[in-house]
Design a protein around this motif. Structure first.
Motif, PDB file in Angstrom:
ATOM      1  N   GLN A  48     136.836 -20.001  -9.308  1.00 21.91           N
ATOM      2  CA  GLN A  48     136.784 -21.321  -8.683  1.00 21.91           C
ATOM      3  C   GLN A  48     135.775 -21.291  -7.543  1.00 21.91           C
ATOM      4  O   GLN A  48     135.901 -20.501  -6.609  1.00 21.91           O
ATOM      5  CB  GLN A  48     138.168 -21.708  -8.130  1.00 21.91           C
ATOM      6  N   TRP A  49     134.782 -22.165  -7.618  1.00 26.46           N
ATOM      7  CA  TRP A  49     133.789 -22.309  -6.551  1.00 26.46           C
ATOM      8  C   TRP A  49     134.229 -23.460  -5.656  1.00 26.46           C
ATOM      9  O   TRP A  49     134.533 -24.558  -6.145  1.00 26.46           O
ATOM     10  CB  TRP A  49     132.412 -22.582  -7.127  1.00 26.46           C
ATOM     11  N   GLU A  50     134.238 -23.220  -4.350  1.00 25.01           N
ATOM     12  CA  GLU A  50     134.763 -24.218  -3.415  1.00 25.01           C
ATOM     13  C   GLU A  50     133.980 -24.219  -2.110  1.00 25.01           C
ATOM     14  O   GLU A  50     133.426 -23.192  -1.709  1.00 25.01           O
ATOM     15  CB  GLU A  50     136.243 -23.933  -3.113  1.00 25.01           C
ATOM     16  N   ARG A  51     133.993 -25.383  -1.462  1.00 19.15           N
ATOM     17  CA  ARG A  51     133.448 -25.498  -0.112  1.00 19.15           C
ATOM     18  C   ARG A  51     134.624 -25.555   0.859  1.00 19.15           C
ATOM     19  O   ARG A  51     135.507 -26.409   0.730  1.00 19.15           O
ATOM     20  CB  ARG A  51     132.590 -26.756   0.041  1.00 19.15           C
ATOM     21  N   MET A  52     134.632 -24.619   1.808  1.00 15.73           N
ATOM     22  CA  MET A  52     135.712 -24.551   2.774  1.00 15.73           C
ATOM     23  C   MET A  52     135.116 -24.208   4.132  1.00 15.73           C
ATOM     24  O   MET A  52     134.355 -23.249   4.268  1.00 15.73           O
ATOM     25  CB  MET A  52     136.732 -23.488   2.351  1.00 15.73           C
TER      26      MET A  52
END
Length: 287
Positions: A48-52
């Motif tokens: 899972q690629w995510e911006r955090m």
């Protein structure tokens, strides 16, 4: 205006104190950079690629890969650096401690290779994931992070790959360095302790590593170590790692910054820790 990149240290309050839980990660598309797989055959990709916190991370990595980040034509110096991001083994800080570091190295003539290593399984639901992260990072500096052997295997495989392809890429197989961040530093330490591939590394950098680590007997290449005095990992272990290393080798450059906390990476902190990348490259240039 300075761009502020909030590290996961924002999660370091005890979980019950979260009157305002940080927003859940935003799903993003995988970064489109050329990648070389580390495992042979088919691989069931669950990542899972995510911006955090204004950073791009990737978690639930089951298909490890290496991202070559190369200098412009005519600018390469023939030296390679393998970049091992952190993330508590829960995720890979692929942007701030990966691609941005590699881009800075490539701009100075180094061929960089970012390792997207296998991580431990985390809840696929974003809310459950954030709750788990709050609990984990709330204990930063209070205990020891469990080892993640697949990450060490992936780093070892990367070293073999870079060495084996050195001539094809115009690289010196005897000029391969490794820079690890936080959990990536722990991975690098475990490589030094237990993998024959560690002998390939000409130099090693540990950026905000667990300072409690004594580092079992093994290869002692020249070491660059950088950490901030207000980092919970430094408060926990003080100079333990440095003292132990000096007991076996004096080939060490140690930077203790007055501020920057944990996870300063390529972010702008307004402290002298912002200078670490230039100091590291200046050290590399002399090794």
């Amino acid at each position: 205006m300075k761009r502020v990149l909030l590290p996961l240290l924002a999660l370091c309050a005890p979980l019950p104190a979260f009157a305002q839980m940080p927003p859940p990660p935003e799903t993003v598309k995988p970064v489109m950079r050329p990648a070389l797989p580390l495992l042979p055959g088919a691989c069931e990709n669950a990542e899972q690629w995510e911006r955090m916190f204004e950073q791009i991370n990737v978690r639930n990595v089951t298909c490890p890969a290496v991202y070559p980040v190369l200098p412009k034509a005519g600018k390469a110096n023939g030296k390679a650096v393998i970049v091992v991001p952190g993330g508590g083994y829960q995720f890979v800080s692929i942007d701030q401690e990966g691609f941005r570091v590699a881009d800075a190295l490539a701009a100075r003539g180094y061929s960089a290779f970012v390792v997207k290593y296998r991580t431990v399984a985390t809840p696929r639901d974003n809310g459950a994931f954030m709750a788990a992260m709050a609990k984990l990072f709330g204990n930063l500096g209070k205990g020891e992070l469990a080892d993640n052997p697949p990450a060490v295997d992936d780093l070892a495989a990367t070293l073999r790959m870079v060495r084996d392809e050195a001539a094809k890429r115009g690289l010196d197989a005897g000029q391969i360095g490794v820079v690890g961040f936080s959990a990536g530093s722990r991975t690098t330490i475990r490589l030094l302790e237990g993998k024959d591939e560690a002998k390939i590394a000409e130099n090693v950098a540990l950026i905000y590593p667990p300072m409690t680590q004594t580092v079992k007997p093994g290869p002692r290449p020249p070491l660059f170590l950088a950490i901030a005095a207000d980092d919970p990992l430094f408060k926990q272990g003080k100079l333990g790692l440095v003292t132990n290393w000096l007991g076996e080798s004096e080939r060490i450059e140690f930077h203790l910054y007055s501020g920057g906390s944990h996870g300063f990476g390529m972010g702008i902190k307004g402290s002298t820790s912002d200078l670490w990348i230039d100091q590291y490259i200046a050290w590399l240039d002399r090794h």
